[in-house]
Design an enzyme around this catalytic site. Structure first.
Site, PDB file in Angstrom:
ATOM      1  N   GLN A 107       0.809  -1.219   0.000  1.00 57.60           N
ATOM      2  CA  GLN A 107       0.000   0.000   0.000  1.00 57.60           C
ATOM      3  C   GLN A 107       0.840   1.266   0.000  1.00 57.60           C
ATOM      4  OE1 GLN A 107      -2.794  -0.245   3.279  1.00 57.60           O
ATOM      5  NE2 GLN A 107      -3.430  -2.325   2.754  1.00 57.60           N
ATOM      6  N   CYS A 108       2.005   1.193  -0.593  1.00 60.86           N
ATOM      7  CA  CYS A 108       2.934   2.327  -0.636  1.00 60.86           C
ATOM      8  C   CYS A 108       2.776   3.085  -1.953  1.00 60.86           C
ATOM      9  CB  CYS A 108       4.361   1.808  -0.488  1.00 60.86           C
ATOM     10  SG  CYS A 108       5.656   3.069  -0.550  1.00 60.86           S
ATOM     11  N   GLY A 109       3.148   4.362  -1.932  1.00 54.70           N
ATOM     12  CA  GLY A 109       3.134   5.138  -3.163  1.00 54.70           C
ATOM     13  C   GLY A 109       4.128   4.629  -4.184  1.00 54.70           C
TER      14      GLY A 109
ATOM     15  N   THR B  54       4.654   1.332  -4.623  1.00 55.84           N
ATOM     16  CA  THR B  54       4.301  -0.064  -4.891  1.00 55.84           C
ATOM     17  C   THR B  54       4.134  -0.366  -6.374  1.00 55.84           C
ATOM     18  OG1 THR B  54       3.247  -0.339  -2.731  1.00 55.84           O
ATOM     19  CG2 THR B  54       2.598  -1.879  -4.472  1.00 55.84           C
TER      20      THR B  54
END
Length: 229
Positions: free
Chosen positions: A101-103, A105
């Site tokens: 859920q990372c920017g 990803t």
């Protein structure tokens, strides 16, 4: 005459003992066992010497047990099974701490898949370690993480058990990676998708920031693989 000779001998030995150790005069017994304290005092030096030898030996054993490469580690896969990293001997590895859920990803997972497809037949492997230490961006179970990576991004490389990469609870493999290649602002991992490049002998040869795209390190990868095209 004989009794006088024994008396003279006793007086002579007593005088010698008193001269050698005046402080023992008050403890001097009536028989010739007064030499015992002098003998016992000589045993103290070898004891301390023996202790020093043991200490050096223990230090040597500790040094010999320190890991020399990533092949000295065993990790858990996503199902909890032990994986001996020596099974990757002879391969070039890219070790990455991933998050769902990372920017970063989408771009990282996409390019990792592209890099893997291009070089997997040349002895290249990606080892992905999920980590939830950065913004709680990897909250799912191992099963959910694997399904996400494999379904959405077609990840064919191994995804391991979720680990910590910083702090006292950091996985031993990550302590080794960080000690082998410190970051620009310290050894700690700064965010999701930090990358470590490992050569065919298990040595950490390079480290890349989370914002470094996987495709941008292709040149370094090809050099280690011996790929010219």
């Amino acid at each position: 005459m004989l009794r006088s000779s024994f008396r003279l001998l006793y007086i002579t030995r007593t005088n010698l003992l008193v001269r050698a150790s005046p402080s023992s005069l008050s403890r001097l017994p009536s028989k010739f066992s007064s030499a015992k304290p002098l003998v016992s005092s000589h045993h103290q030096i070898p004891l301390s010497t023996t202790g020093a030898k043991l200490s050096r030996s223990e230090h040597s054993m500790a040094a010999s047990s320190e890991p020399k490469s990533i092949y000295d580690f065993t990790v858990k896969d996503a199902k909890g099974n032990d994986v001996d990293l020596s099974t990757y001997k002879g391969k070039v590895l890219l070790i990455v701490n991933v998050a769902s859920q990372c920017g970063l990803t989408n771009s990282n997972y996409t390019e990792l898949a592209q890099l893997y497809q291009k070089y997997k037949d040349h002895g290249f492997e990606i080892l992905a370690f999920p980590c939830n230490q950065f913004g709680n961006q990897e909250p799912g179970s191992n099963e959910e993480i694997v399904q996400f990576a494999c379904t959405r991004f077609k990840a064919e490389y191994p995804i391991f058990d979720k680990v910590d990469v910083n702090g006292d609870s950091a996985a031993p493999i990550y302590k080794f990676l960080k000690s082998s290649k410190g970051g620009l602002f310290g050894d700690g991992i700064k965010w999701n998708f930090a990358k470590f490049l490992v050569d065919k002998d298990g040595n950490v040869v390079d480290r890349y920031a989370p914002t470094t795209s996987p495709l941008s390190i292709e040149k370094d990868l090809k050099k280690l693989l011996g790929v010219t095209a």
